[in-house]
Design an enzyme around this catalytic site. Sequence first.
Site, short mmCIF file in Angstrom:
data_model
loop_
_atom_site.label_atom_id
_atom_site.label_comp_id
_atom_site.label_asym_id
_atom_site.label_seq_id
_atom_site.Cartn_x
_atom_site.Cartn_y
_atom_site.Cartn_z
N GLY A 144 8.93 2.57 2.75
CA GLY A 144 7.78 3.44 3.00
C GLY A 144 7.41 3.49 4.47
N ILE A 145 8.39 3.40 5.34
CA ILE A 145 8.16 3.36 6.79
C ILE A 145 7.53 4.64 7.31
CG2 ILE A 145 10.48 4.19 7.35
CD1 ILE A 145 8.58 1.51 9.33
N GLY A 176 5.16 6.42 5.98
CA GLY A 176 3.75 6.56 5.67
C GLY A 176 2.86 5.94 6.73
N GLN A 177 1.54 6.15 6.60
CA GLN A 177 0.63 5.60 7.60
C GLN A 177 0.70 4.08 7.63
OE1 GLN A 177 -3.56 6.38 6.89
NE2 GLN A 177 -3.54 5.51 4.84
N ALA A 237 6.30 4.70 -2.25
CA ALA A 237 5.73 5.13 -3.52
C ALA A 237 5.59 6.64 -3.54
CB ALA A 237 4.36 4.49 -3.75
N SER A 291 -2.52 -0.79 -5.91
CA SER A 291 -3.58 0.21 -5.74
C SER A 291 -4.74 -0.06 -6.68
CB SER A 291 -3.01 1.61 -6.02
OG SER A 291 -4.03 2.56 -6.19
N GLU A 304 -6.02 2.06 -8.32
CA GLU A 304 -5.82 2.93 -9.48
C GLU A 304 -5.33 2.14 -10.69
OE1 GLU A 304 -6.43 6.17 -9.95
OE2 GLU A 304 -7.11 6.64 -7.92
N TYR A 345 0.32 7.50 -11.91
CA TYR A 345 0.41 6.71 -10.69
C TYR A 345 -0.10 5.29 -10.94
CZ TYR A 345 -0.77 5.05 -5.98
OH TYR A 345 -0.88 4.30 -4.84
N LYS A 371 2.02 1.69 -11.01
CA LYS A 371 1.61 0.61 -10.11
C LYS A 371 1.20 -0.64 -10.88
CE LYS A 371 1.73 2.07 -5.72
NZ LYS A 371 2.38 1.31 -4.64
N HIS A 388 -7.65 3.81 1.88
CA HIS A 388 -7.72 3.52 3.31
C HIS A 388 -7.12 4.69 4.08
CE1 HIS A 388 -4.15 1.76 1.46
NE2 HIS A 388 -3.50 1.91 2.60
#
Length: 315
Positions: A8-9, A11-12, A74, A121, A123, A145, A149, A174
Amino acid sequence: MPRAFITGISGQDGSYLAERLIDEGYDVHALSLSSEPSPHCPGVVLHRGDLTDVDRVRSLLVQIGPDEIYNLAAISSVARSWQEPDLTARVNGLAAVGLLESALQAQETTGRAVRFVQASSAEIFGEPATSPQDEETPLRPVNPYGAAKAYAHLMTGVYRGRGLHAVSAILYNHESPRRPAQFVTRKITAGAAAIARGEADTITLGNLDARRDWGWAPDYVDAMVRAARAESATDYVVGTGVGRSVRDFVAAALGHVGIGDWERHVRVDPTFVRPADPSDLTADATLARERLGWRPTVSFEEIVGRMVEADLTAI
């Protein structure tokens, strides 16, 4: 030189994490669907591949021999998870478990301890009976989702029982200027910037009453690093402890550009309302504070302001 492996590099969280680890002198490797280097972390060694290709990832991990593994990859959109529940199950659930098994095999093959962090998460709690939520809150996901998770979260505990330093970081919402444009928070801040510049007049949204606990993305990266390096492994809820509604986020974003009567700039479209949307997800991060010494450092208003300013510059 310590070595880390990140999924997941793009992503933020992945970009902030890679920057931090490189600054700390780590040799950072990352799995990416793209071979294009990230503009935020040019020092990362990219390995092109798909997390669902378990055999490929497994041989890669044994070859690299990382000290720390961070699984941030993800299907990150809840809305998309409704459109592609089967893909969400494979990426967010099954592939995460494959990575846990790969981490354990790498540890056994190399004889070196591996520390694993699963980015979970809020979620997974779905529609909780109580608020705020902590590590003991029952899992009650209400969307694909969250269900995927939740599976990865539970399996992290299973692998911890098999001798892997495995942590599930239960991250609440976040944000940062690096949040992709398709997320509602960026839609709001980009919309506020466009309205401020006279390029738009309204922002079209769904459920304004949903409440979330919004924090600053680099703070949550810090929590994951602390959890990876803690003496013992356990799961941690990570959040600010303050819930706010989407309505509050819109008011803060438009207020930042000097618009007080924000309601006239917002249109609610029922088609943007999700089939099931948790009404109140707010964190009790007492355990992370007590064991990791972790605390959020940026206020809600400052987070929204930074995002709006970045969108003003981008526009």
